[in-house]
Design a protein around this motif. Sequence first.
Motif, PDB file in Angstrom:
ATOM      1  N   GLU A 180       4.782 -10.131  -6.118  1.00  0.00           N
ATOM      2  CA  GLU A 180       4.162  -8.820  -6.358  1.00  0.00           C
ATOM      3  C   GLU A 180       4.868  -7.732  -5.563  1.00  0.00           C
ATOM      4  N   GLY A 181       5.108  -8.021  -4.286  1.00  0.00           N
ATOM      5  CA  GLY A 181       5.790  -7.025  -3.467  1.00  0.00           C
ATOM      6  C   GLY A 181       7.240  -6.826  -3.871  1.00  0.00           C
ATOM      7  N   ALA A 182       7.933  -7.920  -4.182  1.00  0.00           N
ATOM      8  CA  ALA A 182       9.341  -7.826  -4.576  1.00  0.00           C
ATOM      9  C   ALA A 182       9.498  -7.055  -5.881  1.00  0.00           C
ATOM     10  N   THR A 183       8.603  -7.304  -6.827  1.00  0.00           N
ATOM     11  CA  THR A 183       8.670  -6.605  -8.112  1.00  0.00           C
ATOM     12  C   THR A 183       8.501  -5.107  -7.926  1.00  0.00           C
ATOM     13  N   ARG A 184       7.582  -4.729  -7.055  1.00  0.00           N
ATOM     14  CA  ARG A 184       7.356  -3.305  -6.795  1.00  0.00           C
ATOM     15  C   ARG A 184       8.583  -2.670  -6.146  1.00  0.00           C
TER      16      ARG A 184
END
Length: 337
Positions: free
Chosen positions: A67-71
Motif C-alpha cells: 500500500e505504501g509502495a504503491t502510493r
Amino acid sequence: MDKLHAMRVFARVVEVNSFTKAADTLGLPRASVTTTIQNLEAALGVRLLQRTTRKLSLTLDGAAYLEGATRILSDVEEVEASFTSARKTPRGRLRVDMPGSLGRLVIIPAIHEFHARYPDIEIMIGMSDRPIDLIQEGVDCVLRVGDLQDSSLIARRVGAFRPVTVASPAYFARHGTPKTIEDLERHIAVNYFTRTGKLMEFSFERDGVVQEVKMAGNVAVNDADAYVTCALEGLGLGQTARFMVLPHLRSGALVEVLGEWRPALMPLSALYPHNRHLSPKVRAFVDWVAELFEGCPLMQGEDIPGYDCGAEAKPKTVPVAVDSVAMDQDSACLCVM
C-alpha cells in the motif's frame, strides 16, 4: 539498495503473481527479481511474500508495504510525467495490442508518422482479437472494437465504423441477391465465432430500428482476414468493416447488398490500466490514433454508401513491410495512409 527499484519490482511481482512474469515485463533476469525481493525483505526485517510451488500470497506486512509502495510509486510517476510532458518528449518502450486487420491495414501503414513525431518511443505491436490481461501480460494499451466489457480499465473512444454486408459475384450467381431482410432466410453466411464458440449474428439498422438475424452457414471462423477470404471464395454473405474490403469492393471481387439496412455502428476504443493513465507515451499513442482516425470518415462511423475513401487521398508510393510482406497503397484505407 535502490529502494524505488525494489518497490517497482515488488509491486510488479504482486501484480502478475509471478517472479517469472514480473521479470519478463520488466526486462530483467528472473534471478535479479528474486534477489531484489530477498534483499528487500532482509533490509526490512520482515517477510513480504509467502511462496509455494503453486502461488504467491502477501503477508500482512507485505500488504502494508505494498500500500505504501504503491502510493510512493504513483507520486513519483506523476512528478516524472509532469516533467516529461513539459519537455514534450515521451520516451521508452510502449507495448500495444489490436485486432490484426486494424493493425495491418490502418495502423502499421501510418506508423512511420508516429515515429517521426515521437522518435524516443519504441513501440511493440501485438495483433490479436483475444481478450488481453493488460497487467498480467505487461501491455500498456489495447485497441478494441465493439461494446466494452472490462470496467476496470480506462476507455477512450477513438473512432467507429459501420460494417457492410457483402458477398462475391459467384455467390450471388448461385443463390441470388437478397433485396430485403426477409430474403436472408434463403441465404447462407460466413459466420464468425467468439472465443466461447458463440456465433455472431448479423445486425441491421434502419430508421433507428436494430434487427439481428441469425444466419445459417457452412463455415465459421474466428479470424477477420480468414473471414474476408471466405467471402471472396463465395462461401456466403459476410458483414465486415468497409476499410477491410475496400480493394475488393473497388475491383468487384465483392459486392455490397442491403444498403438500406446498414449494420449497426461499431465503436473503436483505446483501453489502458489506471496505472498507465498519466503515462506520456500511452497518452501520445492514444492521441495519435484518434487523430489518425479523424482523417477518414469511415473510421468515424460516417459510412456513406458508395463512398470511396481513396478518391480524394493523396497518392502514396512507399510500401510498408509487415512481417516481411510488402503492402501497397491499394491494400488499405487511403485516408489514413
